[in-house]
Design an enzyme around this catalytic site. Structure first.
Site, PDB file in Angstrom:
ATOM      1  N   SER A  77       4.396  -1.083   4.532  1.00  0.00           N
ATOM      2  CA  SER A  77       4.477  -2.439   5.073  1.00  0.00           C
ATOM      3  C   SER A  77       4.507  -3.457   3.933  1.00  0.00           C
ATOM      4  O   SER A  77       3.795  -3.308   2.935  1.00  0.00           O
ATOM      5  CB  SER A  77       3.275  -2.726   5.977  1.00  0.00           C
ATOM      6  OG  SER A  77       3.227  -1.822   7.050  1.00  0.00           O
ATOM      7  N   SER A 131      -3.254  10.068  13.335  1.00  0.00           N
ATOM      8  CA  SER A 131      -2.871  10.330  14.717  1.00  0.00           C
ATOM      9  C   SER A 131      -4.105  10.557  15.583  1.00  0.00           C
ATOM     10  O   SER A 131      -5.193  10.886  15.105  1.00  0.00           O
ATOM     11  CB  SER A 131      -1.963  11.561  14.790  1.00  0.00           C
ATOM     12  OG  SER A 131      -2.707  12.730  14.482  1.00  0.00           O
ATOM     13  N   GLU A 156     -11.143  -2.123   5.613  1.00  0.00           N
ATOM     14  CA  GLU A 156     -10.158  -2.405   6.659  1.00  0.00           C
ATOM     15  C   GLU A 156     -10.822  -2.408   8.026  1.00  0.00           C
ATOM     16  O   GLU A 156     -10.568  -3.278   8.868  1.00  0.00           O
ATOM     17  CB  GLU A 156      -9.047  -1.361   6.621  1.00  0.00           C
ATOM     18  CG  GLU A 156      -7.966  -1.582   7.660  1.00  0.00           C
ATOM     19  CD  GLU A 156      -6.860  -0.548   7.584  1.00  0.00           C
ATOM     20  OE1 GLU A 156      -5.791  -0.793   8.164  1.00  0.00           O
ATOM     21  OE2 GLU A 156      -7.056   0.504   6.949  1.00  0.00           O
ATOM     22  N   GLN A 197       0.834  -1.211   0.000  1.00  0.00           N
ATOM     23  CA  GLN A 197       0.000   0.000   0.000  1.00  0.00           C
ATOM     24  C   GLN A 197       0.858   1.247   0.000  1.00  0.00           C
ATOM     25  O   GLN A 197       1.698   1.427   0.881  1.00  0.00           O
ATOM     26  CB  GLN A 197      -0.896  -0.021   1.237  1.00  0.00           C
ATOM     27  CG  GLN A 197      -1.744   1.226   1.446  1.00  0.00           C
ATOM     28  CD  GLN A 197      -2.653   1.086   2.650  1.00  0.00           C
ATOM     29  OE1 GLN A 197      -3.712   0.489   2.583  1.00  0.00           O
ATOM     30  NE2 GLN A 197      -2.238   1.645   3.779  1.00  0.00           N
ATOM     31  N   GLY A 198       0.669   2.113  -0.971  1.00  0.00           N
ATOM     32  CA  GLY A 198       1.415   3.353  -1.075  1.00  0.00           C
ATOM     33  C   GLY A 198       0.563   4.546  -0.702  1.00  0.00           C
ATOM     34  O   GLY A 198       0.006   5.222  -1.592  1.00  0.00           O
ATOM     35  N   TYR A 199       0.442   4.822   0.581  1.00  0.00           N
ATOM     36  CA  TYR A 199      -0.349   5.945   1.067  1.00  0.00           C
ATOM     37  C   TYR A 199       0.558   7.038   1.639  1.00  0.00           C
ATOM     38  O   TYR A 199       0.750   8.087   1.040  1.00  0.00           O
ATOM     39  CB  TYR A 199      -1.337   5.482   2.144  1.00  0.00           C
ATOM     40  CG  TYR A 199      -2.635   4.904   1.633  1.00  0.00           C
ATOM     41  CD1 TYR A 199      -2.778   4.486   0.319  1.00  0.00           C
ATOM     42  CD2 TYR A 199      -3.731   4.762   2.481  1.00  0.00           C
ATOM     43  CE1 TYR A 199      -3.966   3.954  -0.135  1.00  0.00           C
ATOM     44  CE2 TYR A 199      -4.930   4.230   2.038  1.00  0.00           C
ATOM     45  CZ  TYR A 199      -5.048   3.820   0.725  1.00  0.00           C
ATOM     46  OH  TYR A 199      -6.229   3.303   0.285  1.00  0.00           O
ATOM     47  N   SER A 200       1.123   6.802   2.827  1.00  0.00           N
ATOM     48  CA  SER A 200       1.847   7.845   3.556  1.00  0.00           C
ATOM     49  C   SER A 200       3.078   8.336   2.798  1.00  0.00           C
ATOM     50  O   SER A 200       3.721   7.588   2.065  1.00  0.00           O
ATOM     51  CB  SER A 200       2.290   7.324   4.925  1.00  0.00           C
ATOM     52  OG  SER A 200       1.174   7.047   5.733  1.00  0.00           O
TER      53      SER A 200
END
Length: 419
Positions: free
Chosen positions: A164, A384, A247, A129-132
């Protein structure tokens, strides 16, 4: 809220329990009881057991290789796998099957479904997964990775971080900015990108416990087909939130099972050191048990809403704060019970697992040190706690929104901040 499962779900549970147990050794204690190398071998063979019995994707449509069952069967299966201490597949499977394929079944084109879903189920395609990004974590919509259409391909430049399972994937689903003239939530697209190409570089990140469980991914003129957009072009924010809904749904009831097992480990740790009669420790253990019971009933409520066709909404923010802060608190109690032992850890560690240890893992001081270190990130990753509280305040309580400097076209944001 309904805390009982329908009869057909319990019948399914009984059949699944029998099938799973018949494929495990008689002395099975959980995958964490196996040495590291044996865990990898077991995981491969166990994935085949799940695949051969149509259990890798029980709720996906049959025409794409899934089990064609409902969400309740998926939840029951997740609970039984958690109870037995066996995985649902690899970490790449969780990202690729539970999240991406379910999202693709809702938003994908027929061509995407027919190509990607069967290959993901077979293991030919493995996802991360390429999010952050370095400047877009909790504020994900502020991401700066760009994708520009060049003929029949997207050309991608930028960086993703905290990826991850990135080192074991050969495809990545990445949110990219495809229109910098739009407001930041509107100019994003959800791209499916092959990683086996010169323009993609994966670099491991070593965490505080010494493991490389996640990575950085760099794109330098990387390419993917123009058709590899999941959802609408510039509609990636909707696709992203759809995926996050899956999710939260698949974890509706398993968080309580997982953290309940951790409370059992905590009690055993206190018992081994003769501290179960200590008033302070007893109070802390009681607090942990109460929180897990609350987690369990919140899970039932979320499952009831899911089965009635509801969406997670702000409830997902409550759950994220709840389990993340519990995660930090119970690991602190573990270190308190260990005392000076925590400064000289011994025994089996957490083997790079990002959250709670695998069932069967030694209840050692090193393992408690590992998870305590990782728990510090729990109130940051996945949004957060400050961001989650803003969501609750603004969307549920109707409180005034914070002043923003990032409205208007995305390409103007940096200029205004530096002015």
């Amino acid at each position: 809220m309904d805390i009982t499962y329908p009869p057909e779900a319990e019948q399914y549970r009984a059949s699944i329990r029998e099938l799973l147990e018949s494929n495990l050794p008689d002395d099975w204690k959980g995958i964490g009881a196996l040495p590291g190398a044996e865990q990898d071998e077991f995981l491969k063979s166990w994935r085949k057991v799940l695949s051969d019995n149509d259990l890798l994707a029980v709720s996906l449509p049959r025409e794409y290789g899934g089990g064609g069952l409902s969400d309740i069967e998926q939840v029951v299966l997740n609970e039984e796998l958690m109870r037995l201490g066996v995985p649902e597949g690899t970490e790449n499977d969780t990202l690729g099957i539970k999240l991406l394929c379910n999202t693709m079944a809702v938003l994908g084109t027929e061509e995407q479904k027919e190509y990607f879903i069967p290959r993901t189920l077979s293991g030919e395609i493995s996802w991360c997964q390429g999010y952050s990004e370095p400047e877009a974590g909790s504020d994900l919509a502020g991401l700066r990775t760009r994708a520009v259409l060049d003929g029949d391909e997207w050309v991608i430049n930028g960086q993703k971080t905290w990826t991850s399972a990135g080192s074991s994937a050969n495809w990545i689903f990445a949110i990219c900015r495809t229109d910098a003239t739009a407001v930041k939530h509107k100019g994003l697209s959800f791209l499916l990108v092959p990683m086996d190409q010169p323009g993609v570089e994966v670099r491991p990140i070593i965490n505080a416990a010494g493991y490389t469980a996640f990575n950085e991914v760099f794109f330098t003129d990387a390419r993917t087909a123009a058709a590899n957009v999941l959802g609408e072009v510039n509609g990636g924010w909707h696709t992203t939130n759809t995926l996050l809904g899956f999710e939260r749904g698949v974890r509706a009831t398993t968080d309580a099972v997982r953290f309940g097992r951790e409370v059992d480990r905590l009690i055993e740790l206190a018992r081994e050191r003769g501290l179960t009669s200590d008033p302070h420790i007893r109070q802390e253990l009681t607090w942990c048990w109460q929180r897990v019971q609350t987690m369990r009933f919140r899970g039932y409520r979320a499952l009831t809403r899911l089965l009635e066709g509801g969406r997670p909404g702000t409830d997902g923010s409550f759950s994220k704060i709840y389990w993340a802060e519990f995660f930090q608190r119970y690991t602190e109690i573990g270190l308190e019970i260990l005392g000076l032992e925590a400064l000289t850890p011994e025994g089996q560690g957490n083997n790079g697992i990002l959250v709670t240890p695998q069932p069967g893992t030694e209840n050692s001081s090193r393992c408690w040190d590992d998870i305590a270190l990782y728990s510090r990130a729990a109130t940051i990753y996945g949004g957060s706690s400050q961001i989650q509280r803003n969501i609750i305040g603004e969307q549920l309580l109707g409180l005034p929104k914070e002043p923003r400097l990032d409205s208007g076209p995305f390409q103007e944001i940096g200029r205004r901040k530096s002015a």
